[in-house]
Design a protein around this motif. Structure first.
Motif, PDB file in Angstrom:
ATOM      1  N   CYS A 236       0.952  -1.311   0.115  1.00  0.00           N
ATOM      2  CA  CYS A 236      -0.112  -0.139  -0.098  1.00  0.00           C
ATOM      3  C   CYS A 236       0.800   1.276  -0.022  1.00  0.00           C
ATOM      4  N   GLY A 237       2.249   1.265   0.413  1.00  0.00           N
ATOM      5  CA  GLY A 237       3.047   2.373   0.239  1.00  0.00           C
ATOM      6  C   GLY A 237       3.067   3.197   1.454  1.00  0.00           C
ATOM      7  N   MET A 238       2.137   2.791   2.318  1.00  0.00           N
ATOM      8  CA  MET A 238       2.118   3.583   3.536  1.00  0.00           C
ATOM      9  C   MET A 238       3.132   3.387   4.700  1.00  0.00           C
ATOM     10  N   PRO A 239       3.792   4.163   5.576  1.00  0.00           N
ATOM     11  CA  PRO A 239       5.037   3.816   6.564  1.00  0.00           C
ATOM     12  C   PRO A 239       4.457   2.713   7.390  1.00  0.00           C
ATOM     13  N   VAL A 240       5.643   1.975   7.620  1.00  0.00           N
ATOM     14  CA  VAL A 240       5.427   0.790   8.603  1.00  0.00           C
ATOM     15  C   VAL A 240       6.258   1.407   9.874  1.00  0.00           C
ATOM     16  N   THR A 241       5.612   1.548  10.849  1.00  0.00           N
ATOM     17  CA  THR A 241       6.582   1.923  12.006  1.00  0.00           C
ATOM     18  C   THR A 241       6.757   0.898  13.035  1.00  0.00           C
ATOM     19  N   ASN A 242       7.754   1.249  14.103  1.00  0.00           N
ATOM     20  CA  ASN A 242       8.128   0.076  14.879  1.00  0.00           C
ATOM     21  C   ASN A 242       6.694  -0.149  15.865  1.00  0.00           C
ATOM     22  N   THR A 243       6.080   0.678  15.978  1.00  0.00           N
ATOM     23  CA  THR A 243       4.912   0.325  17.193  1.00  0.00           C
ATOM     24  C   THR A 243       3.659  -0.431  16.358  1.00  0.00           C
ATOM     25  N   ASP A 244       3.910  -0.485  14.938  1.00  0.00           N
ATOM     26  CA  ASP A 244       2.836  -1.177  14.213  1.00  0.00           C
ATOM     27  C   ASP A 244       3.179  -2.728  14.478  1.00  0.00           C
ATOM     28  N   SER A 245       2.264  -3.446  15.128  1.00  0.00           N
ATOM     29  CA  SER A 245       2.356  -4.947  15.495  1.00  0.00           C
ATOM     30  C   SER A 245       1.632  -5.692  14.458  1.00  0.00           C
ATOM     31  N   SER A 246       1.269  -5.102  13.546  1.00  0.00           N
ATOM     32  CA  SER A 246       0.135  -5.870  12.436  1.00  0.00           C
ATOM     33  C   SER A 246       0.985  -5.936  11.177  1.00  0.00           C
ATOM     34  N   SER A 247       2.397  -5.762  11.130  1.00  0.00           N
ATOM     35  CA  SER A 247       3.270  -5.717   9.975  1.00  0.00           C
ATOM     36  C   SER A 247       4.281  -6.738  10.098  1.00  0.00           C
ATOM     37  N   LEU A 248       4.630  -7.269   8.853  1.00  0.00           N
ATOM     38  CA  LEU A 248       5.631  -8.312   8.802  1.00  0.00           C
ATOM     39  C   LEU A 248       6.726  -8.260   7.766  1.00  0.00           C
ATOM     40  N   THR A 249       7.869  -8.849   8.012  1.00  0.00           N
ATOM     41  CA  THR A 249       8.802  -8.762   6.803  1.00  0.00           C
ATOM     42  C   THR A 249       9.127  -9.813   6.072  1.00  0.00           C
ATOM     43  N   CYS A 250       8.952  -9.632   4.519  1.00  0.00           N
ATOM     44  CA  CYS A 250       8.967 -10.882   3.652  1.00  0.00           C
ATOM     45  C   CYS A 250      10.235 -11.694   3.906  1.00  0.00           C
ATOM     46  N   SER A 251      10.014 -12.665   3.815  1.00  0.00           N
ATOM     47  CA  SER A 251      11.353 -13.769   3.814  1.00  0.00           C
ATOM     48  C   SER A 251      12.029 -13.836   2.679  1.00  0.00           C
ATOM     49  N   LEU A 252      11.761 -13.347   1.489  1.00  0.00           N
ATOM     50  CA  LEU A 252      12.412 -13.273   0.416  1.00  0.00           C
ATOM     51  C   LEU A 252      13.014 -11.878  -0.237  1.00  0.00           C
ATOM     52  N   CYS A 253      12.137 -11.045  -0.229  1.00  0.00           N
ATOM     53  CA  CYS A 253      12.595  -9.703  -0.862  1.00  0.00           C
ATOM     54  C   CYS A 253      12.907  -8.693   0.368  1.00  0.00           C
ATOM     55  N   GLU A 254      12.431  -9.244   1.850  1.00  0.00           N
ATOM     56  CA  GLU A 254      12.825  -8.248   2.848  1.00  0.00           C
ATOM     57  C   GLU A 254      12.121  -6.944   3.095  1.00  0.00           C
ATOM     58  N   LYS A 255      11.200  -6.901   2.344  1.00  0.00           N
ATOM     59  CA  LYS A 255      10.125  -5.716   2.281  1.00  0.00           C
ATOM     60  C   LYS A 255       9.043  -6.090   3.523  1.00  0.00           C
ATOM     61  N   GLN A 256       8.770  -4.842   4.037  1.00  0.00           N
ATOM     62  CA  GLN A 256       7.778  -4.878   5.227  1.00  0.00           C
ATOM     63  C   GLN A 256       6.440  -4.819   4.612  1.00  0.00           C
ATOM     64  N   TYR A 257       5.314  -5.330   5.011  1.00  0.00           N
ATOM     65  CA  TYR A 257       4.067  -4.957   4.520  1.00  0.00           C
ATOM     66  C   TYR A 257       2.949  -5.248   5.796  1.00  0.00           C
ATOM     67  N   HIS A 258       1.835  -4.802   5.785  1.00  0.00           N
ATOM     68  CA  HIS A 258       0.906  -4.801   6.487  1.00  0.00           C
ATOM     69  C   HIS A 258       0.144  -5.967   6.293  1.00  0.00           C
ATOM     70  N   VAL A 259      -0.257  -6.808   7.474  1.00  0.00           N
ATOM     71  CA  VAL A 259      -0.687  -8.176   7.245  1.00  0.00           C
ATOM     72  C   VAL A 259      -2.209  -7.958   6.514  1.00  0.00           C
ATOM     73  N   LYS A 260      -2.928  -6.878   6.728  1.00  0.00           N
ATOM     74  CA  LYS A 260      -4.020  -6.726   6.069  1.00  0.00           C
ATOM     75  C   LYS A 260      -4.019  -6.657   4.710  1.00  0.00           C
ATOM     76  N   CYS A 261      -2.796  -6.189   4.145  1.00  0.00           N
ATOM     77  CA  CYS A 261      -2.717  -5.737   2.891  1.00  0.00           C
ATOM     78  C   CYS A 261      -2.096  -7.021   2.096  1.00  0.00           C
ATOM     79  N   SER A 262      -1.849  -8.218   2.591  1.00  0.00           N
ATOM     80  CA  SER A 262      -1.475  -9.238   1.814  1.00  0.00           C
ATOM     81  C   SER A 262      -2.514 -10.579   1.877  1.00  0.00           C
ATOM     82  N   LYS A 263      -2.654 -11.313   0.823  1.00  0.00           N
ATOM     83  CA  LYS A 263      -3.534 -12.167   0.943  1.00  0.00           C
ATOM     84  C   LYS A 263      -2.815 -13.862   1.519  1.00  0.00           C
ATOM     85  N   GLU A 264      -1.384 -13.613   1.592  1.00  0.00           N
ATOM     86  CA  GLU A 264      -0.625 -14.652   2.192  1.00  0.00           C
ATOM     87  C   GLU A 264      -0.709 -14.886   3.724  1.00  0.00           C
TER      88      GLU A 264
END
Length: 506
Positions: A236-264
């Motif tokens: 989604c392009g929005m910032p992912v902050t340290n206080t955001d507990s609903s975010s993960l880091t992709c094990s391949l590309c190492e990019k962060q993402y919001h759980v709600k934004c991903s279907k995986e």
């Protein structure tokens, strides 16, 4: 960066003796390619003393590199040079065999010399020659006589474990926590993540990465806070902050993402470190990579190639057995020797880390710019000898990078570089990765283009690289090769061609 986001203004690093302006930096690291391999040459200054020092240093490097090139690229040669096993040591096959008695041989750099038939065998061929079973691990079944001094036979696997305890080997490489050169409160990297140079740098609001505005393609520096591509949700392009507990880091590309934004979904295995993926394509590539690690794939003319990777113990185990893992780690040590012999020393000018060693052993760091966890090492083998090495990192389905590739000196000009590239490209095509990029000096652009099909990077690829942590060297140009061609999009609203009308009329 998102417009309209309220926060602090962009922070710039203050120019200091350790952070020189890019425009005024005088680089002493001129780059060139040697037989398809990136190398650095230290160029002397105009003073005679500096020239003499450079000449002496070049002679020392030439002597050292000549000695390294003479070493055979086998595990046996590495064990001998590590002074774990003496050259010519007596070895026995001690495993289950269909023949009576122990088969005896002597350990040489290029294999095992059988005393009964006076032939050199690879370790697996010697195992078969003694009547051993193919399913047995030869490094456990073949032992060295007398190295302990008590007349006992020591399995080769134990010798390999002892060699890995050397502080220069993989067992002693892991996450690198590099101290900054600035003040105590300065947590930021001293170099731009995209070009590895210093100067006036924009600091990411979330992590310690820094950037030149020019490298980001910015004409005007905006007033809003800047979040790098690794600190913003990839989806989604929005910032992912340290206080955001609903975010993960992709094990391949190492990019962060919001759980709600991903279907995986997150896969949890008690025997592994948890893995998460931002997209189905990243999951597919990661799973295929796992299945190929340590698997020897045969080519023509007795050649084979293998993908290697070092794993930290705390991250659990991939489907690689203990014996296979030991052999892979030892081959990484041999691969490091080959790259070191083919390249002049390449050190990061800010942290002074050995770039080749850290890439081969895929060492991590809390600085994203020198975090090499995602690298894999591809080796080309002939028998037990490693004759070619390449480093590769996949950033998702759009791009992979290949910063180092080298062929051992005795095997150059024989098409080995092309064979190794063909194996890598075959895997990338299977993974669905569209492009691969390499760094090249201006002198070798023609060779990469005419011989291997690489071209200068396109504008769309440059924009993609701006969002990634890729390894780049000063005075080099990037080249790319398209591996997977996307099908052309069909405009359903367009008029059909005239030939189509003629067919219908018929």
């Amino acid at each position: 960066m998102r417009k309209g986001y309220n926060g602090k203004a962009l922070r710039f690093t203050n120019p200091s003796p350790t952070k020189k302006r890019a425009s005024s930096r005088k680089s002493s690291d001129k780059k060139r390619r040697v037989d398809g391999c990136l190398a650095t040459t230290n160029v002397g200054t105009s003073s005679s003393k500096s020239q003499r020092n450079t000449t002496r240093r070049s002679k020392r490097l030439e002597i050292r590199n000549t000695e390294e090139r003479r070493k055979n690229g086998t595990i046996f040669s590495w064990l001998i040079d590590s002074e774990i096993v003496p050259e010519g040591a007596t070895v026995y096959y001690t495993g289950l065999t269909t023949q009576a008695g122990f088969k005896r041989g002597t350990l040489e750099r290029n294999g095992i010399f059988c005393t009964c038939c006076r032939c050199i065998f690879t370790i697996r061929d010697f195992q078969l020659h003694t009547g051993g079973r193919v399913c047995d691990n030869p490094y456990d079944a073949i032992g060295v006589d007398g190295i302990r001094g008590d007349g006992s036979i020591t399995p080769l696997s134990q010798c390999m474990e002892s060699a890995l305890q050397n502080r220069n080997e993989p067992e002693h490489h892991g996450v690198k926590h590099v101290k900054t050169k600035g003040s105590d409160g300065d947590i930021y990297d001293d170099a731009c993540i995209l070009c590895a140079d210093g100067g006036n740098l924009i600091c990411c609001e979330q992590c310690n990465s820094t950037f030149h505005a020019k490298c980001l393609g910015m004409q005007v520096v905006p007033d809003e806070p800047y979040y790098c591509a690794y600190c913003a949700c990839r989806l989604c392009g929005m910032p992912v902050t340290n206080t955001d507990s609903s975010s993960l880091t992709c094990s391949l590309c190492e990019k962060q993402y919001h759980v709600k934004c991903s279907k995986e979904s997150v896969r949890i295995d008690v025997n592994r470190f948890p893995r998460a993926f931002c997209a189905k394509s990243c999951r597919k590539i990661h799973e295929k990579l796992e299945s190929k690690i340590g698997v020897r794939r045969e080519l023509v003319d007795g050649l084979s190639w293998t993908l290697l990777h070092r794993f930290d113990k705390e991250y659990g185990s991939y489907e690689v057995g203990i014996s296979k893992r030991l052999e892979s780690y030892c081959k990484l040590a041999v691969a490091s020797r080959i790259l070191t012999a083919c390249f002049e020393p390449i050190k990061d000018r800010h942290t002074r880390i050995n770039m080749i060693r850290n890439v081969v052993y895929n060492c991590g760091s809390h600085y994203r710019r020198i975090n090499f966890c995602g690298f894999f090492t591809a080796i080309l083998e002939k028998g037990d000898e490693i004759i070619g090495v390449a480093s590769i990192r996949i950033h998702g389905s759009n791009l992979a990078e290949l910063p180092f590739i080298a062929i051992a000196e005795p095997h150059r000009n024989k098409g080995m570089c092309g064979k190794l590239l063909n194996g890598i490209e075959s895997d990338l095509e299977d993974f669905g990765v569209r492009n691969v990029v390499i760094p090249s000096s201006s002198e070798t652009i023609k060779v990469w283009n005419e011989k291997y099909g690489f071209n200068l990077v396109k504008e769309e690829t440059k924009k993609e690289i701006m969002k990634l942590n890729t390894l780049m060297f000063h005075d080099c140009l990037r080249m790319q090769k398209t591996i997977v061609v996307l099908p052309e999009r069909i405009d359903l609203n367009a008029e059909p061609p005239h030939e189509y009308d003629e067919v219908i009329d018929m």
